[in-house]
Design a protein around this motif. Structure first.
Motif, mmCIF file in Angstrom:
data_model
loop_
_atom_site.group_PDB
_atom_site.id
_atom_site.type_symbol
_atom_site.label_atom_id
_atom_site.label_comp_id
_atom_site.label_asym_id
_atom_site.label_seq_id
_atom_site.Cartn_x
_atom_site.Cartn_y
_atom_site.Cartn_z
ATOM 1 N N TYR A 199 40.725 38.195 37.506
ATOM 2 C CA TYR A 199 41.429 37.827 36.115
ATOM 3 C C TYR A 199 41.722 39.286 35.448
ATOM 4 O O TYR A 199 41.442 40.610 35.938
ATOM 5 N N GLY A 200 42.588 39.057 34.162
ATOM 6 C CA GLY A 200 43.042 40.083 33.491
ATOM 7 C C GLY A 200 43.799 41.193 34.304
ATOM 8 O O GLY A 200 44.288 41.023 35.041
ATOM 9 N N THR A 201 43.448 42.544 33.904
ATOM 10 C CA THR A 201 43.972 43.456 34.664
ATOM 11 C C THR A 201 43.837 43.370 36.241
ATOM 12 O O THR A 201 44.740 43.968 37.004
ATOM 13 N N SER A 202 42.774 43.127 36.729
ATOM 14 C CA SER A 202 42.624 43.029 38.108
ATOM 15 C C SER A 202 43.465 42.177 38.813
ATOM 16 O O SER A 202 43.822 42.189 39.713
ATOM 17 N N SER A 203 43.722 41.022 38.016
ATOM 18 C CA SER A 203 44.740 40.103 38.550
ATOM 19 C C SER A 203 46.234 40.586 38.746
ATOM 20 O O SER A 203 46.870 40.225 39.782
ATOM 21 N N ARG A 204 46.544 41.576 37.951
ATOM 22 C CA ARG A 204 47.894 42.253 38.198
ATOM 23 C C ARG A 204 47.843 43.051 39.565
ATOM 24 O O ARG A 204 48.759 43.122 40.161
ATOM 25 N N ILE A 205 46.702 43.754 39.630
ATOM 26 C CA ILE A 205 46.626 44.700 40.921
ATOM 27 C C ILE A 205 46.638 43.689 42.085
ATOM 28 O O ILE A 205 47.158 44.036 43.027
ATOM 29 N N CYS A 206 46.126 42.582 41.956
ATOM 30 C CA CYS A 206 45.992 41.733 43.280
ATOM 31 C C CYS A 206 47.420 40.904 43.300
ATOM 32 O O CYS A 206 47.742 40.871 44.562
ATOM 33 N N ARG A 207 48.142 40.867 42.334
ATOM 34 C CA ARG A 207 49.447 40.481 42.733
ATOM 35 C C ARG A 207 50.220 41.352 43.549
ATOM 36 O O ARG A 207 50.930 41.213 44.358
ATOM 37 N N ALA A 208 50.265 42.898 43.200
ATOM 38 C CA ALA A 208 50.802 43.854 43.853
ATOM 39 C C ALA A 208 50.181 43.721 45.285
ATOM 40 O O ALA A 208 50.784 43.835 46.419
ATOM 41 N N ALA A 209 48.869 43.851 45.542
ATOM 42 C CA ALA A 209 48.111 43.629 47.002
ATOM 43 C C ALA A 209 48.781 42.346 47.705
ATOM 44 O O ALA A 209 49.039 42.630 48.747
ATOM 45 N N MET A 210 49.088 41.306 47.070
ATOM 46 C CA MET A 210 49.728 40.053 47.525
ATOM 47 C C MET A 210 50.913 40.288 48.137
ATOM 48 O O MET A 210 51.394 40.006 49.411
ATOM 49 N N ALA A 211 51.757 41.142 47.483
ATOM 50 C CA ALA A 211 53.286 41.399 47.774
ATOM 51 C C ALA A 211 53.181 42.232 49.099
ATOM 52 O O ALA A 211 53.904 42.075 50.167
ATOM 53 N N ARG A 212 52.227 43.093 49.173
ATOM 54 C CA ARG A 212 52.138 43.951 50.505
ATOM 55 C C ARG A 212 51.387 43.215 51.435
ATOM 56 O O ARG A 212 51.877 43.641 52.905
#
Length: 350
Positions: A248-261
């Motif tokens: 959730y929150g900021t961590s979810s934004r980081i996870c979106r970038a990880a999903m793209a990779r």
């Protein structure tokens, strides 16, 4: 707009006309914005002498029917907990914004998500619950702040907006609803005097007799059950994926970038993003647990929300955790490395 300022403006546009707060980094811009804008909006801004005074001023203003808000950051929110419990016990609506910093204790002014337990379990005394909203960006912070006031009034209950230092400091484009401020429903229970009434309204959380106190607690419990049925919010990204990040929150934004990779590495990764941290969106886990190979919960803490994920999964699939603490922020590559280890059967806690 900067996150703190956007939340302040959203509160004003939602009809907030009373704000009491006390400075603490990293939420100071919210106080500063309120100090300038509340008089322009016909509202009241008070820099209180302490966090304890601020939450009790919100208690008073909310009891009189005003849309009231306070904000702080982790240690300051700890000081407000008694007042939040009183708001819940007396059924007084109010909005509390927490821009979480690294902790425990004074910690650091860096962003963290280590107040999850405090927010979702209720850091104060007694059986009570607060709806907890965790925005994933500045636009959503605006929308959820406005929603928070509606939910607080609907249930006569405090509502928490849980951000972090990064969410408060970063800047993104935002769009506010056009048109005049919403017309607010009357509050016949508020302590506005006695015109037209034989008896004054009383705002109280004190029930001396055990039977009366239990009846009141049962009434509150019924309200919390209604919240669990009606107010669950979440985002589910790629429900057909094999592995799921939960963040959730900021961590979810980081996870979106990880999903793209992950796509480049042949991994199909989805994400469950709780928007309401309480009520926790167990339904989102339920939708994907049948096909998921594993879940990886990513937090800026030592592992708090992961307990709710494990309760929702009920042992049907492995649940792993990756977290950074004290203000350290996970990187997409670190999340990717964890996913690869899980795929290779080397998963664990990091």
């Amino acid at each position: 707009m900067k996150g703190n300022e956007a939340i302040a403006e959203a509160a004003i546009r939602a009809g907030c006309r009373f704000y009491a707060g006390y400075p603490i980094t990293p939420q100071n811009e919210l106080c500063e914005y309120m100090a300038r804008r509340m008089p322009e909006a016909g509202g009241t801004f008070i820099q209180s002498e302490s966090e304890i005074a601020a939450i009790n001023m919100v208690y008073g203003a909310g009891s009189a029917g005003a849309r009231a808000m306070t904000s702080s950051s982790s240690p300051g929110i700890s000081l407000k907990q008694e007042g939040i419990s009183y708001l819940a016990g007396a059924e007084v609506p109010g909005v509390i914004v927490n821009m979480v910093r690294g902790g425990p204790g004074l910690g650091s002014i860096q962003p963290a998500q280590s107040d999850y337990f405090q927010a979702t379990r209720g850091g104060g005394h007694g059986d009570y619950r607060t709806i907890v909203l965790g925005p994933g960006g500045i636009q959503e912070a605006v929308e959820l702040t406005m929603l928070a006031f509606d939910l607080a009034d609907r249930y006569r209950n405090p509502v928490v907006v849980l951000g972090d230092g990064m969410m408060g400091q970063m800047m993104e484009p935002v769009r506010f609803p056009e048109g005049p401020p919403p017309s607010l429903s009357p509050k016949p229970w508020a302590t506005t005097g006695t015109p037209g009434r034989d008896r004054p309204n009383i705002i109280n959380s004190l029930y001396i007799e055990a039977e009366a106190c239990e009846r009141h607690n049962q009434h509150l419990l019924q309200k919390y059950r209604e919240m669990e049925l009606r107010e669950v919010r979440y985002e589910l990204v790629d429900p057909e994926a094999e592995y799921f990040l939960v963040a959730y929150g900021t961590s979810s934004r980081i996870c979106r970038a990880a999903m793209a990779r992950a796509v480049a590495d042949g991994l199909r990764v989805g994400m469950v993003r709780p928007i309401t941290l309480w009520p926790f969106p167990r339904a989102a886990i339920e939708r994907v647990v049948g096909r998921a190979r594993a879940f990886l919960t990513v937090e800026m803490s030592a592992g708090q929300m992961v307990e709710d994920v494990r309760l929702a999964v009920e042992g049907r699939r492995p649940v792993y955790f990756f977290g950074r603490t004290g203000g350290a922020v996970p990187t997409p590559q670190e999340v990717m490395d964890c996913l690869k280890m899980i795929r290779e059967g080397r998963g664990g806690e990091w």
